[in-house]
Each structure stands twice: as C-alpha cells, then as structure tokens.
Design a protein around this motif. Structure first.
Motif, PDB file in Angstrom:
ATOM      1  N   UNK A   1       0.866  -1.284   0.083  1.00 17.88           N
ATOM      2  CA  UNK A   1       0.041  -0.030   0.071  1.00 17.88           C
ATOM      3  C   UNK A   1       0.945   1.185   0.060  1.00 17.88           C
ATOM      4  N   UNK A   2       1.980   1.073   0.726  1.00 19.39           N
ATOM      5  CA  UNK A   2       2.868   2.140   0.904  1.00 19.39           C
ATOM      6  C   UNK A   2       3.794   2.175  -0.419  1.00 19.39           C
ATOM      7  N   UNK A   3       4.648   1.083  -0.463  1.00 18.65           N
ATOM      8  CA  UNK A   3       5.820   0.930  -1.336  1.00 18.65           C
ATOM      9  C   UNK A   3       5.078   1.214  -2.763  1.00 18.65           C
ATOM     10  N   UNK A   4       4.011   0.268  -3.157  1.00 17.33           N
ATOM     11  CA  UNK A   4       3.655   0.498  -4.478  1.00 17.33           C
ATOM     12  C   UNK A   4       2.705   1.634  -4.870  1.00 17.33           C
ATOM     13  N   UNK A   5       1.551   1.813  -4.098  1.00 18.28           N
ATOM     14  CA  UNK A   5       0.637   2.624  -4.338  1.00 18.28           C
ATOM     15  C   UNK A   5       0.481   3.992  -3.822  1.00 18.28           C
ATOM     16  N   UNK A   6       1.026   4.298  -2.783  1.00 15.78           N
ATOM     17  CA  UNK A   6       1.088   5.566  -2.244  1.00 15.78           C
ATOM     18  C   UNK A   6       2.188   6.229  -2.836  1.00 15.78           C
ATOM     19  N   UNK A   7       3.375   5.592  -3.116  1.00  8.48           N
ATOM     20  CA  UNK A   7       4.610   5.946  -3.779  1.00  8.48           C
ATOM     21  C   UNK A   7       4.352   6.293  -5.170  1.00  8.48           C
ATOM     22  N   UNK A   8       3.628   5.715  -5.820  1.00  2.00           N
ATOM     23  CA  UNK A   8       3.108   5.835  -7.236  1.00  2.00           C
ATOM     24  C   UNK A   8       2.276   7.182  -7.218  1.00  2.00           C
ATOM     25  N   UNK A   9       1.413   7.381  -6.200  1.00  2.00           N
ATOM     26  CA  UNK A   9       0.530   8.470  -6.149  1.00  2.00           C
ATOM     27  C   UNK A   9       1.181   9.688  -6.011  1.00  2.00           C
ATOM     28  N   UNK A  10       2.220   9.578  -5.295  1.00  2.89           N
ATOM     29  CA  UNK A  10       3.139  10.882  -4.866  1.00  2.89           C
ATOM     30  C   UNK A  10       3.775  11.204  -6.189  1.00  2.89           C
TER      31      UNK A  10
END
Lengths: 471, 471, 471
Positions: free
Chosen positions: A170-179
């Motif tokens: 959730x953090x490594x892939x998604x939140x990071x991509x969204x940032x």
C-alpha cells in the motif's frame, strides 16, 4: 527429489504464476486509463503502458533489482546489478541472499512487475498532456526511486527492521506511485478547459466498458499481487496461507465496490459507474498492506471506508485544483495511506507473529505502537519519494519542458506524438473504411479536425492517406 | 504420496497453467488483428480466431497429436490417434512415451495450444479478403503440416537428433506460421486499394487500444509459452528453471518495445504505436527459440535487433508488393529466423548442457556448428512448410477460389460472410439503438452503405431489421 | 515439510489458480453481455457485473458458504457463517469438514467465484430493462438460493448421497442461473420494440469484438471451472487428473464452435458469429457436468449437440415470446439440462469409480439408473430454484417494481440509472473531445438524444457539461 527441492518447486510455481498475474495488470491500467480519458488520446494512453513497462523492466534488471534486493546496507542494496545466469539460478545466495524460497530469477520477475505497477500509477494523474520523452526519462528515474524505498520496507532495510507492516505495498507501490503522480500533476498543470470558468469541469472518459474491463483485470491481477507476496506456499506453520490472503483481498474489493456505488449514489445523486470502479480499486489498494495481517471482518471495514475515500477523495482533489484524470492521487495515494494505517489498527497478533513483522494492531493490543511505525514509514517514504520525483520532473521541465504545446494537446496525443490515430475511421478517411469510397463520406471533410489536417506533420503515412482520400 | 508422484503433480500444475496462458493468446491475436484492420471486418476477424482454434483442437486430437508426439520414426509419429482415456491418463507410456514428466492429457493440452498459435499467425497476412470456408479447410491442413515439423524438432525427430535448438518454437511455431501466411498473401493478392497508384497505401487499423490489449495479452500468454516449454518444474539440476526462462522472455520483450519505438521514431519520424507493438511481438518471437539457452544480456540484444526488424521488415514486405495487414511475415517470419540463428550465436554452453540440446553458441565456443544446425532446420522446415501450404492453398484456389468477390470485400466480411455487423449501431438502425426511434437518425439513410442495403442477402434477421427501420 | 504438507501445498496452488481463472470469467460475462446489447446501456451492463460479484462475495462470506459447505444436515449447512481466521486456515476441520485437501480459505475462494458465475448468468436474460436496486436485492437472494442447492449436490447433501453426477455444475451453476434468468425475463417482459409487429425483432448487440473477447475469456476461465473442481492434484489413483478434465473441456468447446457455426449457416443461411459464440458457451455449459466422467469422443458428441441447441434454442426461446438478450435460457438452461443428462448417458464406469460418484452411463452399462438420478436432480433443483426466484422477484415487483420506466429504458440505463454515458463522445459534447470546441460539432445538437438533454436529472456533472458546451 528431496522434500526441500519439492518445496522450492512449489514455491516457484506459485511466485511465477503470481508474477504473471501482476504483469497482466498493465492491461488493466491501459484499459482503465484509456477508458477514462478522451478518444483523441486513446492510442497513446493505452500504448504508453507497454512502453513504460518495457523501460522499467530494463532499468530494473540493470540496476533497480540490485538496489532493492541485492545484498547491501540498511538504506540501499549494493550488489546484484545486471545479474549473471548463475546468480539468477541460485537460491538464497549472494548477491540475492534475500530470496531463500525461490530462485533469484523468480524474485526478479515478481519484483519487476511490482515496480511496473507503481510506475503505471504515476502516469494516471499526468494523462493527456505529457510529452512522450518524459515517459522514457522519468520512467527510468522513478524505477530507481522505487527501488530505494522498496529496499527500506521489504529488502531488509531500516523500515523493515522497525517492523513496518506493508504486506504487498500500500505504501511501497501505491502511495509512492501516487506521490510521483501528484508531483507530475502539479508541474504539468491542468488540461485545457478543465478549470475554465473557475470550477472543475467534468471531462468524461470515452469508454466505460474499457474502464470496467480494466478494473476487473486489476482485481484479477491483485490475486497475484497480494497472495503472491507470501513468496511461497508455506508461511510460518500455515500451508497454503496465500489462499487466506486472497480471501481478505476479495472481501475488501467487494466492500469497496458496494461502498463506492452507494457513496456515489448519495453524493452525486446517481451511482456513477466510474466511482464504483474507483471504490474497488481504492479498497484493493488499502487491503494491500493489510491482506496478510487482518481478519475478514477488518478487510470488509477497510473496503467500506475505501469506497467512501474513492468518491470523496476524487472530488476533493478536483476541488483543490489538481487535474488528475484517472483519480490516482485519491485512489492510490489517500487510500494507500488509509490501508497502511488500518494495518496498524487491525493487525491480528497471531498473524503478525506468523509473518514475523511488527506486532498486533490497536484494536487487539490497545497499543498505538504499530500505528506509529506505520506513520513513520509513510512520512519517510513520502518525503523521499515526493522530493525526488518533484525534483526530477522540475529539472526536466526547466531543461526541455514536460508538457506538449496547446495545439498538440488540442489535436490529441495520438496524432501529435505518434503520427497516427487511435480510432482512425472516426477521424480520417481510410481506404475502404467506414464511410469512404463509393459509399459516401460519413465524416465529411468539414467534420474532421482542422488542426489534424493542417498541422499534422506530413510523413509517408500521411501522404498515403492523402492519396487514398483523393482516390 | 511418493516424492515422484508429488513431482508429477507439480509438473502437471505448471504445464496446465502454462497451457491455459497460451490458450488465452487467442484473445491476444483476435484483438491485435481486429484492432489493426477495418471496422467493417472486425466481427469476422475477431470471431474467426475462435473458429480456427476449434478446428485445430479437433484435428489435433484426432490426428495431429499422434503425428507430432506419438511413438513413431524420425519423420513422423505413427500412433496415438484419437486417444483413449487410459492412454491420456498414463505417464511416459506408449503411445506417448515422449511425455515422461506429465500425463499425456497435459501434453495434449500444452501442444494443442501451440498449434493454435501457429495457426493464428497464418491468418494475419490473409486478413480482410479470404473466404470463410478456407478457414475450415486450410485450418485443418495446416494443423497437420505443423504436426509433422514439430515432430522433427521436438517429438524425437531427425532435427531433434541433430541438436537443433528451438526452445519454444521460433521456427516451429512462428516462422512456420509466417510461411503459410506468406503463401496465403501471395495467392490472395493485395486488398482492394492497397497498391492503387503503384505504392503501398496505409490502411490503418480501426482501434489501437484493441491492438494494445492484444499485445499485452500476448506478452502475458508468452509467460506460458516459453517457460512452460520446460514441461516441468525441474530442468537438469535446476529447480524452478522456468522462472529463468520467464526472465529472459521479459527482457527481450522490453528491449523490443523500446527498440521498436525508437526505430519508428527515426524511420517514420514519429514513434508509431503499432510499430512499437510490433517490436514487442518480434522480440518475443525471436527469444522463443533462445529463452532457455541464453544469458540476460543476450536476450536484450535479441530484443533490440528484433525491434529494428519489426519496423524495417514490415516496411520492406510492403515495398516488395505483399499486402500483410498484421505484419505476420516480418514479425513472425523474419524475426523467427533471427531468433533461431541468434540461439546458435548466443547459447550458453552450460545451459545447452542443462537442456541436453545442441551445444554452446558462436560467441562462447568460436564454432559455427550450432549456427549451421539452426540454418539447416530453417531450410528444412521452410521448404516443407512453404511448399505444402502453397500447394494446398493453390489447389483450393483453383478448385473453388479462396478470395471473396470485390463487392463483398468492399461491403466488409461481417455482412457478406456472416450476415451481421461488428458494430451495427454505426451501420444500420437498431431498434432503440443509438440514433434511432424518437431520437432522430444520427446515421441517416444517405450515410449508410448502399452496398449493404442493396446487396446483403435478405434473411430472417435482415427482415427483422428492415421492419424495425420502417417502424 | 512432510509429503502430506507438500500435497496440500500443491492442491492449494491449483485450487487458488483455478479460482482466480473463474473469477476472471466476470470480465467474460461483462464483455459478452455488453457486446450483445446496445450502446446506450453498455456502461451499465459491463459495470453491474462488478457490482453483483461484490454483493455475492459479501453475502457468500457472511452466510452462503456456511449454508453450502458448512457442517450441517442433508438439506442445508448450519455452521461456518462469517468465519474466523482460524477456521479459514484449518484443513478438514469443523465447521468446514468438507474441505480435506485445501485450507477452508481456498474453499471459500473457489466456491464464491462459482456463485458469482451463476449470478452473472441470471442477469443475461434481464438485461437492458431492470432497475438498479434489483441487482443488490435479488443478487443477495439468489446467492442464498444457490447456496442451498449447491449443498444438496456438492456439500454432502441428499442429491450427493444419491450419486448425482454434476462434476462442475451444469445443473448447480448454469441451469440454476438460467432458471432465475427465466423468472426474471417473464416478470420483466420484453424490451420496448422487441415483439412489435407480433414477431421477434432482432436487436443486434453493439460490439461483436467485445462478445468474442468475452467468449474467449470464458473459455479461458473454464479451464479453472472444470479442472479446478477436482479440488486437488490427485484424484483416486490418478496424479494430475485435472489435465484430463481440461482436455475434455477443450474438445467440447471446440466441437460446439464448429457445430454452432455450421448450424447457423444452415438455419440462418449465414454463419452468424454470435451464434458460433453461443455454440462454444453451450458446449462448455454441457461438458461442465460431464468433464470428469466422460471419454474424449463423448465430449465431442456433447459439444456437437450443444452447438445445435445454442442456435435452435435461442430461436425457440424468442419464438415463444421470451426476450432473452444474451440467450441465457438456451445456452445455460437447455444446454445445462443436456449436459446433466449426457453425463448419465456417457459416464465411463472407471471414471465414476475414480470420482466415487454415481455409476457408469447408459452406453456402457445399458442401465438408465444414472439418467434417472440426473433427471431427479434436475427436477428438484429446477422446482426449488425457479419457485424461489420467481417468488422473490414477484414480491419485489409488487412492492416497488423491478422494471425501469419507458422513458428511461428508451434513453438507456447508462444515463437514467447512473447519470453518465458509456461512450460520452458519441452522445454529448465533451470538453476537448471528439467533435467539439474549435473543431466544430461532429455531433450537432440536433443529433443528440432529446430525452437525454431534457430529462436527465441535472447534477453537478451535468452542469459542468452544460457549461462546457456553452463555452
């Protein structure tokens, strides 16, 4: 065949199958994004997913995999670049001591498709206005940024050491991509017409069935994404634990669909389909961190909240003046934060022990320790990724520009960036095509885009078309 | 359960999963081909993939599987036709002694989907102008041709004995399909308007997102195609070797995408998306022979060269006056040749030993022996397949004709061959459909194809439509 | 790792992979149904598949799984509702003693996707005219109805005790879904214009390539549906028996395609593509009961007959005045009956013994015993499911109505039920979209649906669009 070898064989089947499912998520993003944008950009938007996955695969092989999972220190892997045949066939040996359950080749395959998903998210918020070369250059740069933080959380780095719980990213892939997507959206600015008149104008996607297909493909691929993150068929004492992870994943997605549809019904007065699809995706994003740690009821709660986030978040991002055509910031960013925190709230102590990562969540232990660890991880990854992405894109913008000219944005990226059309028979006469030749011109010259006709650079294909028209 | 039984169970899971992925490549071909051709033929082109896979499945069960993998001599299998329940459940026994790692039923499944892929390639170059019965008859004939040469290379035949290296079929599946495609394109002649005015007129495909989806599905399916060709989970001493094969496959495809896009940018002045997709496919075709034999760097080289072949090859085939709507001759033929030769150049000696097939390639051994074996295989398969396909199609052409009439080609195969439309609401009034009834006729009568209205044979559905229009 | 644990690991891989393939069938139904209906409903029809699978997943987790496979009596499971983490990780223990080969979580996953398929079938016959809330309520109700009969046939219930042979659910999944579909079609009545003028007017689907993609996805998913129903990798004495099940499945589907195409050629004078697709699906439906029990030749016979059923059945259902847009009643209902009976005719005695279910079929034993058992099962399930579904829908119809108003049906469900368009650029001006702005209005105001413009409720998105138009 020893039992140890049979176990590795079974692990490798599962991890490779899961990797292949995750790879297919590129088709999901291609159709989700193409469906939610306009006809004139459809070829470009679908096609660039192929291109960026290709860039990511090469860069991750050459450098990224070593940074993320090569042996190294707490901040970065320092070995395993452009790996040899022998090191890829080995199991649990330097430079990839991390992979003890499968050959390193299976590790590469599983991890590169994750990098590809994170990268796919980036472009959602940058759709319909970025120059083509940006995909090459920032695609490569983001692959490296991603590799660093995935080392922190998964590859034996410092956040892993602190017990951060992010089962499948959730953090490594998604939140990071969204940032990175947010950095891009801020630096690009909104599409022409998006905020004309001082408010957010809807620019509806051109093909909702595409978006539905994309969403179902993503849901399907997520059965590799989360359950595959066990990296094997036995987890602690549990044989086939990955089936449990698939169950929580499915429950959350289902709750997100229902919640997204109902929230849209309340807020927009109609159950908008793209909002329901956002609900599914936001729930899948949120349960990604949690899927191995939480009970079924908690997966349902996570999904229900995500469905609300999807609708309200997308509207809020538009309200504050950010043009995010696919909703990446809300669906992957806000919901990624929610999922990371929710894991700290709902993690079952016995499952945390099984996974040997962190401890039980607030509702079981009454302690906020795990929540703080989760928040620390979010802050650290957020600071690093947003700064690095913004800096990189800002530099690119200053040096050569990252946004297409107004004229080409208006004409559409298909013709301006690729010299072709996504749906040519709706734009130009095609020899023997719909509405041409003896059958009359359904699309008469007057109806065609003057910009296309006047401005598109003549090349060999153009000339051929012109001739065909004359005939 | 003994360990030997567990190994067979694991092998069977992997081979069946791989077979299922390869079967799904039919959807990839259907959407690649439909996307790269015109609206008026879209239903036909997508639909015929279902039909020919069906014909192939039946013929391969009755005869082909026995020819290819039944016990026999060096040139042809002579047993195992229309197999019984018992022979399909057996492992490593007559009439299918070849399959020692999985039950013969899994062997059938894995091999029939390969035959289906080779057959799908055939029709790419024959698109938009062949009569429907040709699919039935030549579909059956080509399945048998394919079965013979696959016996030579894989089923214990004479090329296998010489050590030809064709891991998953650059020669057997792709080059061979392209040869039949070439025979068909030559005998059919170009589509109406293709070479009007003495040069190749572009006839752009109607839906680039379809072509992108098709390409991603093919890439996805290729993870069954190449890695599944291990026929099990242990290869020599390497447990999970198939993961390594998946890695080289992915790297080559990625290199092909980048190379195809950049080559198109140079040659056509714009990075045409369909050319990039061709680059992916050409690279996958080329690495098919090589995927188990070569190092990662060689897979990248193979992919980079294939991307160039895809663009230059497609343009060259058009230049010499062959109308190949999907680019099958270049992408599967020329690139299939390249991949077969490249394996002879780049095969790692240790991997050739692991696979017990041939020897190391030129760059390691300094010997051209393996290259000569590869060339011999190409010559033998080429001569046999092209002659047999050409002869078969030539006979069919003389006896009943293989090309539709001009009138029906102009009207489109959907209405002329199937009595229906792929996208009816763009062609005819549909009761309650887009642009009809109380809402006015978006597509007025004058806009509709006169050929369709006047010439289409009236049948029960036609009559119903006519009535609906009148209402 | 003991061998027993390795076996469970292998079983779980296979069952989870199969479940994931079956889950993907939702994309198949979404595209089959959207393709075979009209543009104005395309977003709704594709999207509701996501919604109903979500409803089903939640209801099945809370209640359905316990009814179907929880420990209980011969008529209904009475335990295992909203299961805990521990009960889902357990193998062969209460409350899910039924699942001895895999963890109960894998059992949930595999069974919930089956419930989802049955539910997807229901809506085929109700397409283009049902109110949105019906999907929520009847979706939940049908999930429970389905759970009861699946307990009877599979979960240790009374039909299981009698030896009914329904390997993967010709009766449980397909026939049952079709019965609810029939109830819905009867209570809804035909679409506006369908039987105007006293006969069945063709309302062609708007996108045949979608229907082809849907069909190939379903064929692909069926390799999980039937072979996965072994629930493990060893069946009786046969390791990898599921590969054999995949083989019979593929042969039947192939025979159905050829038979459907040829029957349509004879009956309709043209080989209509959607009829060929129906042939594939009808054959897959029929072989579902039979796939583990019959010889390859019998699978071919079953498929050939199904292809005829698909064409003649669809026409017959229309003839008797039922409007079934997707052909669910014929393809899943009539062919489901055929497959269930055919199993009683063709079951190989040795395979019945291997599967420990019923006895050999009529052609081997000369006894009609198994056929009578099959007919009893059909009668019992038919009576229960049709009554319960009809009663439920009838009550809903009386209380609040299940059919949309004429005005909204005419405008299309996309705009009336969801406040959006499936393909907005063909209906409304989109900022910067196809045919708007500086480039002139391809779709002039006069061409747009007056109902849409006048009647659609104004909401925030509408207002945005209106503004965009004015600009």
């Amino acid at each position: 065949m020893s039992n140890a070898q049979l176990l590795i064989a079974a692990n490798t089947i599962w991890v490779v199958v899961a990797a292949v499912l995750v790879m297919f998520m590129q088709a999901g993003f291609a159709f989700l994004e193409a469906g939610l944008t306009r006809m004139k950009n459809a070829g470009h938007i679908a096609g660039k997913n192929v291109l960026i996955f290709a860039v990511c695969s090469l860069v991750y092989w050459a450098v990224g995999f070593g940074i993320a999972f090569g042996d190294g220190n707490r901040f970065v892997g320092t070995s395993g670049f452009a790996p040899s045949v022998d090191s890829l066939l080995a199991i649990g040996k330097a430079p990839y001591s991390f992979f003890t359950t499968v050959p390193a080749a299976a590790g590469y395959l599983f991890e590169v498709v994750f990098a590809g998903v994170s990268l796919a998210i980036v472009w959602g918020a940058m759709a319909e206005r970025a120059k083509l070369w940006v995909y090459f250059v920032f695609g490569a740069a983001f692959t490296l940024i991603y590799s660093v933080t995935s080392h922190w959380v998964w590859g034996g780095g410092w956040l892993f050491g602190l017990g951060m719980q992010d089962f499948a990213g959730s953090t490594v892939v998604h939140y990071q991509g969204a940032l990175a997507a947010l950095a891009g959206a801020l630096l690009l600015g909104p599409r022409i017409g998006k905020f004309e008149g001082g408010r957010g104008n809807a620019i509806p996607g051109h093909n909702i069935p595409y978006a539905v297909l994309g969403t179902i493909i993503l849901w399907f691929g997520w059965f590799g994404f989360n359950p595959g993150s066990t990296l094997g068929v036995v987890t602690g004492d549990h044989v086939g634990f990955f089936a449990y992870v698939a169950l929580t994943t499915n429950l959350a997605a289902a709750a997100g669909a229902v919640s997204g549809a109902l929230t849209a019904w309340l807020v927009l007065r109609k159950p908008d389909i793209s909002m329901m699809l956002n609900g599914v995706l936001a729930a899948l994003v949120a349960v990604t961190a949690a899927s191995g740690f939480v009970a079924p009821w908690a997966a349902v709660v996570i999904g229900l909240v995500s469905g609300v986030i999807a609708v309200v978040g997308v509207l809020w991002v538009e309200r504050i003046g950010i043009d995010d055509p696919i909703g990446a910031v809300a669906v992957h960013g806000i919901s990624g934060v929610w999922g990371t925190i929710a894991t700290g709230l709902f993690a079952v102590p016995a499952l945390a022990a099984t996974l040997k990562t962190g401890q039980g969540g607030f509702v079981y232990t009454g302690s906020l320790h795990q929540v703080w660890v989760q928040l620390l991880g979010l802050a650290a990854v957020g600071t690093f990724t947003f700064s690095a992405s913004f800096g990189c894109l800002w530099t690119m913008k200053r040096l050569w520009g990252i946004r297409v000219e107004e004229k080409t944005e208006t004409a559409g990226l298909d013709v301006s960036e690729h010299g072709m059309w996504g749906y040519p028979e709706f734009y130009i006469p095609v020899p023997g095509g719909y509405g041409t030749g003896a059958h009359g011109h359904l699309l008469s010259r007057a109806h065609r885009h003057p910009v296309l006709v006047e401005e598109a650079e003549p090349d060999s294909r153009e000339a051929a078309r012109a001739e065909a028209t004359a005939a």
